[in-house]
Design a protein around this motif. Sequence first.
Motif, PDB file in Angstrom:
ATOM      1  N   GLN A   1       0.810  -1.218   0.000  1.00 13.00           N
ATOM      2  CA  GLN A   1       0.000   0.000   0.000  1.00 13.00           C
ATOM      3  C   GLN A   1       0.842   1.266   0.000  1.00 13.00           C
ATOM      4  OE1 GLN A   1      -2.473  -0.591   3.487  1.00 13.00           O
ATOM      5  NE2 GLN A   1      -4.062  -1.589   2.275  1.00 13.00           N
ATOM      6  N   LEU A   2       2.142   1.128   0.036  1.00 12.45           N
ATOM      7  CA  LEU A   2       3.023   2.290   0.092  1.00 12.45           C
ATOM      8  C   LEU A   2       2.992   3.062  -1.220  1.00 12.45           C
ATOM      9  CD1 LEU A   2       6.099   0.670   1.867  1.00 12.45           C
ATOM     10  CD2 LEU A   2       4.550   2.372   2.861  1.00 12.45           C
ATOM     11  N   ASN A   3       3.232   4.365  -1.096  1.00 15.23           N
ATOM     12  CA  ASN A   3       3.342   5.238  -2.257  1.00 15.23           C
ATOM     13  C   ASN A   3       4.382   6.308  -1.941  1.00 15.23           C
ATOM     14  OD1 ASN A   3       1.789   7.216  -0.657  1.00 15.23           O
ATOM     15  ND2 ASN A   3       0.055   5.865  -1.111  1.00 15.23           N
ATOM     16  N   PRO A   4       4.796   7.080  -2.926  1.00 11.48           N
ATOM     17  CA  PRO A   4       5.822   8.099  -2.672  1.00 11.48           C
ATOM     18  C   PRO A   4       5.431   9.031  -1.524  1.00 11.48           C
ATOM     19  CG  PRO A   4       5.528   7.823  -5.020  1.00 11.48           C
ATOM     20  CD  PRO A   4       4.461   6.990  -4.362  1.00 11.48           C
ATOM     21  N   GLY A   5       6.334   9.166  -0.552  1.00  8.32           N
ATOM     22  CA  GLY A   5       6.084  10.020   0.601  1.00  8.32           C
ATOM     23  C   GLY A   5       5.561   9.295   1.822  1.00  8.32           C
ATOM     24  N   SER A   6       5.447   7.968   1.743  1.00  9.64           N
ATOM     25  CA  SER A   6       4.872   7.194   2.849  1.00  9.64           C
ATOM     26  C   SER A   6       5.857   6.984   3.995  1.00  9.64           C
ATOM     27  CB  SER A   6       4.407   5.815   2.359  1.00  9.64           C
ATOM     28  OG  SER A   6       3.280   5.903   1.541  1.00  9.64           O
ATOM     29  N   LEU A   7       5.275   6.796   5.174  1.00 11.30           N
ATOM     30  CA  LEU A   7       6.002   6.341   6.359  1.00 11.30           C
ATOM     31  C   LEU A   7       5.632   4.877   6.565  1.00 11.30           C
ATOM     32  CD1 LEU A   7       7.621   6.778   9.022  1.00 11.30           C
ATOM     33  CD2 LEU A   7       5.476   7.554  10.068  1.00 11.30           C
ATOM     34  N   PHE A   8       6.625   3.997   6.556  1.00 11.74           N
ATOM     35  CA  PHE A   8       6.397   2.562   6.715  1.00 11.74           C
ATOM     36  C   PHE A   8       6.571   2.170   8.174  1.00 11.74           C
ATOM     37  CE2 PHE A   8       8.436  -1.766   6.656  1.00 11.74           C
ATOM     38  CZ  PHE A   8       7.259  -2.477   6.404  1.00 11.74           C
ATOM     39  N   VAL A   9       5.590   1.421   8.703  1.00 11.11           N
ATOM     40  CA  VAL A   9       5.663   0.929  10.079  1.00 11.11           C
ATOM     41  C   VAL A   9       6.072  -0.534  10.047  1.00 11.11           C
ATOM     42  CG1 VAL A   9       4.459   0.664  12.266  1.00 11.11           C
ATOM     43  CG2 VAL A   9       3.821   2.530  10.724  1.00 11.11           C
ATOM     44  N   ALA A  10       7.232  -0.834  10.601  1.00 12.51           N
ATOM     45  CA  ALA A  10       7.769  -2.197  10.575  1.00 12.51           C
ATOM     46  C   ALA A  10       7.165  -3.006  11.717  1.00 12.51           C
ATOM     47  CB  ALA A  10       9.290  -2.162  10.673  1.00 12.51           C
ATOM     48  N   MET A  11       6.003  -3.582  11.476  1.00 11.93           N
ATOM     49  CA  MET A  11       5.304  -4.354  12.500  1.00 11.93           C
ATOM     50  C   MET A  11       6.048  -5.650  12.805  1.00 11.93           C
ATOM     51  SD  MET A  11       2.629  -2.714  13.487  1.00 11.93           S
ATOM     52  CE  MET A  11       1.489  -1.429  12.960  1.00 11.93           C
ATOM     53  N   THR A  12       6.009  -6.050  14.055  1.00 16.26           N
ATOM     54  CA  THR A  12       6.652  -7.304  14.471  1.00 16.26           C
ATOM     55  C   THR A  12       5.659  -8.256  15.128  1.00 16.26           C
ATOM     56  OG1 THR A  12       7.257  -6.359  16.628  1.00 16.26           O
ATOM     57  CG2 THR A  12       8.860  -6.147  14.845  1.00 16.26           C
ATOM     58  N   SER A  13       4.380  -7.892  15.163  1.00 18.70           N
ATOM     59  CA  SER A  13       3.394  -8.683  15.903  1.00 18.70           C
ATOM     60  C   SER A  13       2.725  -9.757  15.059  1.00 18.70           C
ATOM     61  CB  SER A  13       2.314  -7.760  16.489  1.00 18.70           C
ATOM     62  OG  SER A  13       1.737  -6.956  15.478  1.00 18.70           O
ATOM     63  N   GLY A  14       3.011  -9.806  13.757  1.00 19.44           N
ATOM     64  CA  GLY A  14       2.399 -10.799  12.891  1.00 19.44           C
ATOM     65  C   GLY A  14       3.339 -11.961  12.624  1.00 19.44           C
ATOM     66  N   ILE A  15       3.047 -12.691  11.561  1.00 13.09           N
ATOM     67  CA  ILE A  15       3.882 -13.847  11.239  1.00 13.09           C
ATOM     68  C   ILE A  15       5.182 -13.420  10.562  1.00 13.09           C
ATOM     69  CG2 ILE A  15       1.937 -15.447  11.072  1.00 13.09           C
ATOM     70  CD1 ILE A  15       2.013 -15.129   8.058  1.00 13.09           C
ATOM     71  N   ARG A  16       5.220 -12.191  10.053  1.00 12.76           N
ATOM     72  CA  ARG A  16       6.437 -11.670   9.436  1.00 12.76           C
ATOM     73  C   ARG A  16       6.940 -10.465  10.217  1.00 12.76           C
ATOM     74  NH1 ARG A  16       3.215 -12.722   4.686  1.00 12.76           N
ATOM     75  NH2 ARG A  16       4.143 -14.379   3.400  1.00 12.76           N
TER      76      ARG A  16
END
Length: 460
Positions: free
Chosen positions: A35-50
């Motif tokens: 869902q990322l697009n130019p200008g996005s802030l990515f949240v590196a989740m650790t609570s799922g399977i990845r």
Amino acid sequence: MKPIALEQAAINAEGLLLAGSPHLAVSSVHFDTRQLNPGSLFVAMTSGIRDGHDFLLQAVEQGAVAAIISNQEKIPAGLPKDFGLILVNDTLRAFQKLAAAYRKQFAIPHIAITGSIGKTTVKDIVAHVLEARSPVYKTYKNLNNHLGVPFSLLQVEEKHQAAVLELGMNHAGEIDLLASLVKPQISVITFIGESHLEFFGTREKIALAKAELLPHTAPDGLVLLNKDSEYLPRIAHLYPGEIMYYSVKEPCDLWAEKIEPTDSGTQFDVCFASGERFSAFLPLHGKHSVLNALPAVAIAKRLGMSTEQIVQALATVKLSAMRFEQVPSRHGSLYISDAYNASPSSMETASRTFAELFPSRQKVLVLGDMYELGPQSAQMHAGVGQALTDIADRIELLVTVGEDSRHLHDAYGGNKLHFATKAEALTALLPLRDASHAFLFKASKGMELWTLLDDLENHF
């Protein structure tokens, strides 16, 4: 989302700015690289399977300009030097804090809706009616959990004049968290049913979990409670402000009467305790649909819409897919897809509504397993079968599919068949696929009963 500076994002997330310009503009926030697009802030989740940290380079490729991380050791060597990094202890909590801070920028009414059944339908109708006057944001599909609600809050834009948000849960404390992020001016609790009994044990405990919404509702706001749900009046004392009850069974603050089915929907009268009364039409079937429309009437009135605007908006309501959705067939059959989810209450209601409709067709009920009912599952499935026996004269055939639905089949007093699998059920249903028949498909989402509908339609 209104753009924010990276430094402000770090402050809102209660994190440490590790890298990147404090003035770097962030235009959206996502935890899914797709869902990322130019200008996005990515949240590196650790609570799922990845672990989201493993996708930092992919996030850069998708246009992300910064990320929220919790593990410095997993920062890849190939990150651009100007890529922003915010370090936090818990990326999920940081995401939720970011959303809560963003919500505070908007003085528009935030409307929170929860309940065992009906919350998605109520959300859709409320948003549709309010949209008739001005732009409204509503929860996308049913992204109503610890990730979906903060994600929804971050999608609100300056053009929106209201936000209609669905809150879901399956454990105690979840509504408390979500409501603390939303801080609604108006709250709706639709029904206390049997959903999630596996986790709560009793309906009283479910009622208490839903009631976690009330203390977070603005003291000068409004709470709407379904008076036809026996447990809701028993939790009303938890909100000190204005409460409005609504019903399709008896007069109260807001109720419907003279409810009459038509081929294309339902005609009814809206009545207020103040004496106001008007007629309306809803292009949906069943008393439960009228019940789900009443909160929209109350909220629209509260926000200043006229009776004429409300009536016109109700007449054009459309629901999300698989909510008693009429699906025409190239074979002449009529399919009713209500297979998104199910509880004993909603299954009985949908079946009874179906039995009242389409008098020119022979009716086939296709019902599957209901999940998350715990040790009482067999008893509750049997209870539905027993309850539906009194409409057996209007149902040509009941077809049950699955494991626990065997108990529903055994308790039903009409013509019936049971199958362990959808493939077996398909073979029995194919000969009925013609212009004289209508089918209702209803089960818990995990059964994926809509695939049986698709197979029935597309089989040659």
